[in-house]
Design an enzyme around this catalytic site. Sequence first.
Site, short mmCIF file in Angstrom:
data_model
loop_
_atom_site.label_atom_id
_atom_site.label_comp_id
_atom_site.label_asym_id
_atom_site.label_seq_id
_atom_site.Cartn_x
_atom_site.Cartn_y
_atom_site.Cartn_z
N GLU A 23 0.85 -0.99 0.13
CA GLU A 23 0.00 -0.04 -0.15
C GLU A 23 0.96 1.27 0.01
O GLU A 23 2.13 1.02 0.28
CB GLU A 23 -0.92 0.02 1.27
CG GLU A 23 -0.08 -0.12 2.77
CD GLU A 23 -0.93 0.71 3.63
OE1 GLU A 23 -1.36 1.71 3.36
OE2 GLU A 23 -1.14 0.02 4.68
N LYS A 158 -3.37 -2.36 15.29
CA LYS A 158 -3.17 -1.65 16.10
C LYS A 158 -3.56 -1.32 17.54
O LYS A 158 -4.96 -1.34 17.54
CB LYS A 158 -2.76 0.11 15.55
CG LYS A 158 -1.78 0.24 14.58
CD LYS A 158 -2.13 1.41 13.76
CE LYS A 158 -2.50 1.11 12.29
NZ LYS A 158 -3.53 1.57 11.75
N1 PSU Z 1 -0.78 0.80 9.62
C1 PSU Z 1 0.36 1.42 9.59
N2 PSU Z 1 0.51 2.77 9.23
C2 PSU Z 1 -0.48 3.19 8.27
C3 PSU Z 1 -1.94 2.65 8.13
C4 PSU Z 1 -1.95 1.36 8.84
O1 PSU Z 1 1.38 1.36 10.27
O2 PSU Z 1 -0.47 4.41 8.06
C5 PSU Z 1 -3.02 3.12 7.42
C6 PSU Z 1 -3.38 1.79 6.56
O3 PSU Z 1 -3.50 2.49 5.04
C7 PSU Z 1 -4.72 1.58 6.82
C8 PSU Z 1 -5.31 2.95 7.25
O4 PSU Z 1 -5.72 1.30 5.94
O5 PSU Z 1 -4.05 3.41 8.26
C9 PSU Z 1 -6.52 3.03 8.44
O6 PSU Z 1 -7.19 4.23 8.20
P1 PSU Z 1 -8.48 4.62 8.70
O7 PSU Z 1 -8.51 4.09 10.24
O8 PSU Z 1 -8.70 5.96 8.73
O9 PSU Z 1 -9.55 3.50 8.00
#
Ligand code: PSU
Length: 302
Positions: A23, A158
């Site tokens: 990604e 996370k």
């Molecule tokens: N995990 C990481 N760094 C990130 C993300 C996940 O270590 O930047 C990003 C991924 O792209 C994931 C997004 O899909 O955060 C989720 O964001 P949200 O909670 O706004 O959907």
Amino acid sequence: MKVHLTETVRRAVTSGAPIVALESTIIAHGMPFPQNLEMAREVEEVVRRGGAVPATIAIINGELRAGLSTDELAHFAKTGPSIMKVSTRDIPYVVARKDTGATTVASTMRIAAMAGIRVFATGGIGGAHREANDTFDISNDLHEFAISDVAVVTAGAKAILDLPITLEVLETNGVPVVGFGTSEFPAFYSRQSGLAAPMRLDTAAEFAAMMKAKWSLGLTGGVVVANPIPQADEIPAAEITPHITRALAEAKQQGVAGKNVTPFLLKHLNEITEGRSLKANIALVMNNARVAADIAVAYARA
Ligand code: PSU
Ligand code: MN
């Protein structure tokens, strides 16, 4: 083809060779420069060393892309958070306006599936945020897993999230969540969460067999491959928890909401831990890329 592939990725797709999607939100929004650029290059190398073709996914000038040049990777890394964070809902907007966007887990899964790529390595998937019962802040990633046929290797989710609700939503969406060599659902920076992984498999070949079984039966949607951070790189839960509490309090105080929450928390944790969380984040991405390459190789053979 809806997705523009590099020559290398196109050949791999056509011949059924192993490919691993990566990604771009993690590059533009998940890590600071220059570590993000080093990470983006190194993770592609790890996939290649594992015998698979890396395909970093992004939208460039309105084109869905799988496979970026070195210059394009550098552009995402250097421009950082001013590049739009694109989840699935944002794809038509960015395409119609011929904009450039960094893809999240959800939109990367969707584009990978369009391109015929079945394995994807990330750091950690998005999930239900704490207090999701009030805010309804549940990542689109969890919804996408119900739709796109892609196995995503992630270090669990996370610990800034509500992990029990995250697992419940994945269950509601019909998504297999499988520990890779572990019976516990890992918590990103930490190997342990205190929560059981709903299923466990121990080898890449077993994952490949499960993916074949799922999709050949027409059971659409993704698979969560929950792969714990290596012991040497982990931040034990007792150590990271107070930092997470502090980062969450700062986010609340500053009124951070919506798509800015995850990048804000990651940035603040990095500051609070003086770079330790970033180091752990990079280590777990590499570990996920290794496992993803193994699964992609096993899937291509199966
Ligand atoms: N995990 C990481 N760094 C990130 C993300 C996940 O270590 O930047 C990003 C991924 O792209 C994931 C997004 O899909 O955060 C989720 O964001 P949200 O909670 O706004 O959907
Ligand atoms: Mn959200």
